[in-house]
Motif scaffolding. Structure first.
Motif, mmCIF file in Angstrom:
data_model
loop_
_atom_site.group_PDB
_atom_site.id
_atom_site.type_symbol
_atom_site.label_atom_id
_atom_site.label_comp_id
_atom_site.label_asym_id
_atom_site.label_seq_id
_atom_site.Cartn_x
_atom_site.Cartn_y
_atom_site.Cartn_z
ATOM 1 N N LYS A 44 18.056 -11.378 -2.094
ATOM 2 C CA LYS A 44 19.099 -11.872 -2.108
ATOM 3 C C LYS A 44 19.785 -12.620 -3.469
ATOM 4 O O LYS A 44 20.344 -13.563 -3.912
ATOM 5 C CB LYS A 44 19.005 -12.182 -0.893
ATOM 6 C CG LYS A 44 19.126 -12.098 -0.219
ATOM 7 C CD LYS A 44 19.158 -12.960 1.303
ATOM 8 C CE LYS A 44 19.424 -12.957 2.315
ATOM 9 N NZ LYS A 44 18.981 -13.687 3.696
ATOM 10 N N GLN A 45 19.226 -11.136 -4.528
ATOM 11 C CA GLN A 45 19.522 -11.648 -6.040
ATOM 12 C C GLN A 45 21.443 -11.418 -6.244
ATOM 13 O O GLN A 45 21.643 -10.176 -6.252
ATOM 14 C CB GLN A 45 18.815 -11.332 -6.621
ATOM 15 C CG GLN A 45 19.181 -11.183 -8.294
ATOM 16 C CD GLN A 45 18.529 -12.333 -9.235
ATOM 17 O OE1 GLN A 45 17.714 -13.016 -9.022
ATOM 18 N NE2 GLN A 45 18.968 -12.549 -10.373
ATOM 19 N N SER A 321 11.420 -20.213 -1.030
ATOM 20 C CA SER A 321 12.750 -19.266 -0.126
ATOM 21 C C SER A 321 12.293 -17.409 -0.593
ATOM 22 O O SER A 321 11.480 -17.597 -2.089
ATOM 23 C CB SER A 321 14.047 -19.637 -0.952
ATOM 24 O OG SER A 321 14.726 -18.673 -0.818
ATOM 25 N N ASN A 323 14.935 -16.424 -1.957
ATOM 26 C CA ASN A 323 15.891 -16.499 -2.446
ATOM 27 C C ASN A 323 15.861 -16.727 -4.559
ATOM 28 O O ASN A 323 15.057 -18.014 -4.784
ATOM 29 C CB ASN A 323 17.185 -17.074 -2.477
ATOM 30 C CG ASN A 323 18.710 -16.716 -2.833
ATOM 31 O OD1 ASN A 323 18.294 -17.517 -4.141
ATOM 32 N ND2 ASN A 323 19.806 -16.604 -2.045
#
Length: 376
Positions: A44-45, A321, A323
């Motif tokens: 989710k970059q 996470s 993320n």
């Protein structure tokens, strides 16, 4: 403890039926006992990795999975985002192994290949309606269909042949094997789905070749050992529970699963957490410095548990996470300390474990949920 004994007894039988050709040394990620062996799982970059992030990753990790929706905003698709990141990582570290994330069940947004998914290839409920997740936004894959299996394995193979990846990380296996799905799709369809998924893994292996990696999630609680013959290894996710609430029996079972899978010659990724994650809104309101400090305080127990059971081919990850903004780019002093190979297996006395490494002594008490690592 009976579950652990039964599982251990089954390992010898499983070892006899493992197919050859799944562990070519040249295709494996680098491994060393010099320091704690680590892996990275990043997703989710929103944009490309920055030079600073790339330098951090390639300095500290040689085994990296890039997740869904990676750099989609910049590159237009998950496939393109992961491919570019993989190329940049390998420029800096040619020995790094990079895995392409592909969900086994969920048709998650961001993949260009979703446009070519077979018509009517999504799993249906017994009512004939699509089996959806996430408020009806995400459909699920029907692996009982040959065209779905061909599509899924093609996506994985293309990421390897054209996208600079060294294999595929297969997520949400539990969603296929979970008995709760029987109520939704019926017993016969459930059985067909699970048989079909095994065929998907076989087809993927044929297409990517023997020297590329298939890692699935997961073997937590000793589950899914029956899938290990078709993969190079597996992840144990949410070790100890995200909130560190798992029972001592569950933690012991996970450690036994890691040890047994590794002794079959399989890679095992152990994903540990500092007692919170990115979905905890109250925790995420706290300053980053406070979260890092708390994570540092809680690392020792998680790391000690990993070390008492780790074998060659086991890797550790610790963050709150996947993320990039919440933990993956933090670093911990313990990861820089010399470790050295283990001097033998862990010794167990009830719920207490001790193990000696060349440069560290490790103690874990699962009943009291305490641990100590003495670095030499």
């Amino acid at each position: 403890m009976n579950q652990i004994k039964i599982m251990s007894g089954a390992i010898a039988i499983l070892a006899l039926v493992l197919p050859h050709g799944l562990r070519a040394d040249e295709g494996l990620p680098p491994f060393s006992w010099e320091r704690v062996p680590l892996f990275m799982h990043l997703g989710k970059q929103s944009d490309d990795l920055t030079p600073k992030q790339l330098d951090f990753l390639t300095r500290h990790y040689s085994f990296i999975t890039l997740e869904k929706q990676f750099a989609v905003r910049k590159r237009g698709s998950t496939e393109a985002g992961i491919a570019e990141a993989a190329r940049q990582i390998k420029k800096r570290n040619p020995n790094a192994k990079v895995l392409f994330y592909l969900n086994s069940l969920l048709d998650v947004p961001g993949y260009k290949s979703s446009a070519s998914f077979p018509a009517d290839g999504h799993l249906e409920k017994r009512s004939g309606k699509p089996n959806t997740r996430g408020g009806g936004k995400i459909l699920t894959f029907d692996h009982s269909r040959a065209d779905v299996r061909a599509w899924w394995s093609d996506v994985a193979a293309k990421a390897v042949s054209e996208g600079s990846c060294d294999g595929v990380f297969v997520d949400t296996v539990g969603g296929i094997t979970g008995k709760g799905l029987i109520k939704v799709i019926g017993q016969q369809k459930f059985d067909d789905l699970n048989r079909g998924f095994v065929e998907t893994l076989k087809e993927t292996r044929r297409k990517i070749g023997p020297n590329k990696l298939i890692i699935f999630n997961g073997i937590k609680d000793g589950k899914h050992f029956e899938l290990l013959p078709y993969a190079n290894g597996a992840m144990i996710e949410h070790f100890g529970g995200i909130n560190i609430t798992a029972k001592k029996e569950t933690i012991a079972g996970d450690l036994e699963a890691m040890r047994n899978a590794a002794r079959l010659g399989k890679i095992v990724e152990l994903k540990a957490w500092p007692g919170f994650d990115w979905t905890n809104d109250e925790m995420m309101k706290k300053p980053r410095s406070e979260l890092v400090q708390l994570a540092r305080q809680r690392l020792e127990f998680q790391l000690a548990c990993f070390l008492v059971a780790a074998e060659r081919g086991c890797y550790f990850n610790y963050s709150w996470s996947y993320n990039e903004k919440n933990g993956p780019f933090e670093w911990y002093p313990e990861f820089d300390k010399p470790l050295g190979p283990p001097k033998g297996d862990a010794k167990r006395d009830g719920w207490k474990y001790t193990r000696e490494f060349e440069r560290a002594s490790v103690f874990v008490d699962l009943e009291k949920m305490t641990a100590k690592i003495d670095w030499k």
